[in-house]
Design a protein around this motif. Structure first.
Motif, PDB file in Angstrom:
ATOM      1  N   ASN A  95      44.102 -30.280  30.796  1.00  0.00           N
ATOM      2  CA  ASN A  95      44.498 -30.134  29.388  1.00  0.00           C
ATOM      3  C   ASN A  95      44.099 -28.791  28.769  1.00  0.00           C
ATOM      4  O   ASN A  95      43.911 -28.690  27.556  1.00  0.00           O
ATOM      5  CB  ASN A  95      43.929 -31.271  28.533  1.00  0.00           C
ATOM      6  N   ALA A  96      43.989 -27.757  29.602  1.00  0.00           N
ATOM      7  CA  ALA A  96      43.707 -26.423  29.057  1.00  0.00           C
ATOM      8  C   ALA A  96      44.969 -25.776  28.498  1.00  0.00           C
ATOM      9  O   ALA A  96      44.897 -24.783  27.773  1.00  0.00           O
ATOM     10  CB  ALA A  96      43.102 -25.529  30.140  1.00  0.00           C
ATOM     11  N   GLY A  97      46.132 -26.340  28.864  1.00  0.00           N
ATOM     12  CA  GLY A  97      47.401 -25.794  28.378  1.00  0.00           C
ATOM     13  C   GLY A  97      48.174 -25.026  29.427  1.00  0.00           C
ATOM     14  O   GLY A  97      49.071 -24.243  29.093  1.00  0.00           O
TER      15      GLY A  97
ATOM     16  N   GLU B 250      38.899 -23.667  22.254  1.00  0.00           N
ATOM     17  CA  GLU B 250      38.181 -24.649  21.441  1.00  0.00           C
ATOM     18  C   GLU B 250      37.081 -25.340  22.235  1.00  0.00           C
ATOM     19  O   GLU B 250      35.999 -25.615  21.709  1.00  0.00           O
ATOM     20  CB  GLU B 250      39.151 -25.691  20.884  1.00  0.00           C
ATOM     21  N   ARG B 251      37.333 -25.608  23.504  1.00  0.00           N
ATOM     22  CA  ARG B 251      36.337 -26.286  24.336  1.00  0.00           C
ATOM     23  C   ARG B 251      35.331 -25.313  24.918  1.00  0.00           C
ATOM     24  O   ARG B 251      34.214 -25.694  25.276  1.00  0.00           O
ATOM     25  CB  ARG B 251      37.040 -27.051  25.473  1.00  0.00           C
TER      26      ARG B 251
ATOM     27  N   ASP C 229      40.542 -23.202  27.495  1.00  0.00           N
ATOM     28  CA  ASP C 229      40.777 -23.709  26.148  1.00  0.00           C
ATOM     29  C   ASP C 229      39.689 -23.138  25.243  1.00  0.00           C
ATOM     30  O   ASP C 229      38.522 -23.472  25.386  1.00  0.00           O
ATOM     31  CB  ASP C 229      40.729 -25.240  26.165  1.00  0.00           C
TER      32      ASP C 229
ATOM     33  N   ASN D 145      43.170 -19.459  25.767  1.00  0.00           N
ATOM     34  CA  ASN D 145      44.292 -20.108  25.098  1.00  0.00           C
ATOM     35  C   ASN D 145      43.856 -20.725  23.765  1.00  0.00           C
ATOM     36  O   ASN D 145      42.671 -20.941  23.527  1.00  0.00           O
ATOM     37  CB  ASN D 145      44.869 -21.191  26.018  1.00  0.00           C
ATOM     38  N   LYS D 146      44.832 -21.018  22.923  1.00  0.00           N
ATOM     39  CA  LYS D 146      44.608 -21.645  21.607  1.00  0.00           C
ATOM     40  C   LYS D 146      43.745 -20.765  20.705  1.00  0.00           C
ATOM     41  O   LYS D 146      42.918 -21.260  19.938  1.00  0.00           O
ATOM     42  CB  LYS D 146      43.970 -23.030  21.777  1.00  0.00           C
TER      43      LYS D 146
END
Length: 311
Positions: free
Chosen positions: A29-31, A109-110, A107, A135-136
């Motif tokens: 789910n890292a994109g 955010e993480r 990610d 990312n993000k």
């Protein structure tokens, strides 16, 4: 591709062509799938909020200037618990080692929590050119992004760092330009108009699997698989496709069907619409749900998904 076709893509008055394989690795789910679709400019791999939806390497093919970039969307790397998990993680690392360039997607955010740090540790042993992609970035403060980039670069010797948003495309043009200039000179591997090496029967099965996860991601367990059983081109220009959703238990079959068949109808409608848009023809899609106990321990299913069966 024949020798003549290959030669047509080599050095011309416009300059030499370039080509190469770029492996996209990262935690679940890292994109990765979203970014591959963004860079290719078309949907070639499924996207879902459910973790570990990408099970095998899916190649998406993009052209930037005179460079053909073959992106390899790999399964997310995580701590495996089952045979299928181990096969997916092994496949991801194998794809990384087969590539010309490795893109580590994190990610923002993480950050470097959990699996991301484990992946950084594993990358230290890999010799290929390594690129860091955060990312993000639109969701994180600039000062936090700089700290994250610095920490990752202190752990692994990255050739370059890029900050992108796979959703809105921010930073993606810079990444594509860099890759187009960095990959080695050589002929293209695929025809100019090809965007994926995934057979259409398998691609349509992946689309249905995506709709399955999107509709039932909180109810249906991870152990489900979709296969395209029949493909019939009709005289009126339409196509009839029959697919089977395999689950491991009778209780899972009931979930996939839903009350009065509502779930399977919704999944079929969404999948048929997207498949029709991709094929640019009318699609008659028929879905069936069958129980195949312990399919996650069946070597034939692993081969179907492009994974190595490891005892």
């Amino acid at each position: 591709m024949t020798d003549n076709e290959t030669g047509a893509n080599e050095s011309t008055e416009a300059g030499p062509t370039r080509s190469g394989f770029v492996a996209m690795i990262g935690a679940t789910n890292a994109g990765k799938s979203t970014l591959v679709n963004r860079l290719v400019g078309a949907k070639v791999t499924i996207v879902s909020h459910k973790v570990q939806t990408t099970r095998a390497i899916i190649r998406g093919i993009a052209i930037e200037d005179r460079t053909q970039i073959v992106f390899m969307d790999t399964p997310g790397i995580f701590k495996p618990r089952r045979r299928l998990d181990r096969a997916m993680v092994t496949t991801a690392w194998g794809g990384a080692r087969d590539a010309d360039i490795i893109l580590l997607l994190i990610d923002s955010e993480r950050g470097l929590k959990g699996d991301a740090q484990t992946i950084l540790d594993g990358l230290k042993e890999v010799k290929q050119t390594k690129i860091l992609v955060l990312n993000k970035v639109d969701r994180v403060k600039p000062e936090e992004l700089l700290k994250l980039a610095q920490a990752a670069n202190e752990s692994v010797d990255f050739e370059a760092t890029f900050m992108v948003s796979a959703l809105n495309g921010s930073g993606c043009d810079d990444l594509m330009r860099y890759l187009s200039q960095t990959l080695p000179e050589g002929p293209w591997y695929y025809p100019e108009d090809q965007i994926s090496d995934l057979p259409m029967r398998q691609l349509t099965a992946e689309i249905t699997r995506e709709k399955l996860f999107l509709r039932l991601h909180q109810e249906l367990p991870y152990s489900s698989h979709v296969e395209t059983e029949k493909w019939e081109e009709r005289k009126d220009g339409s196509v009839r496709i029959e697919q089977t959703i395999y689950v491991e238990r009778e209780s899972q079959k009931k979930i996939a069907l839903g009350k009065n068949g509502e779930a399977i109808k919704s999944i079929s409608t969404a999948a048929r619409k997207e498949i029709s848009e991709i094929l640019e023809q009318t699609v008659h899609l028929f879905l069936f749900v069958k129980v195949r106990e312990n399919w996650g321990d069946d070597p034939a299913r692993f081969r179907e998904m492009g994974l190595d069966f490891t005892p």
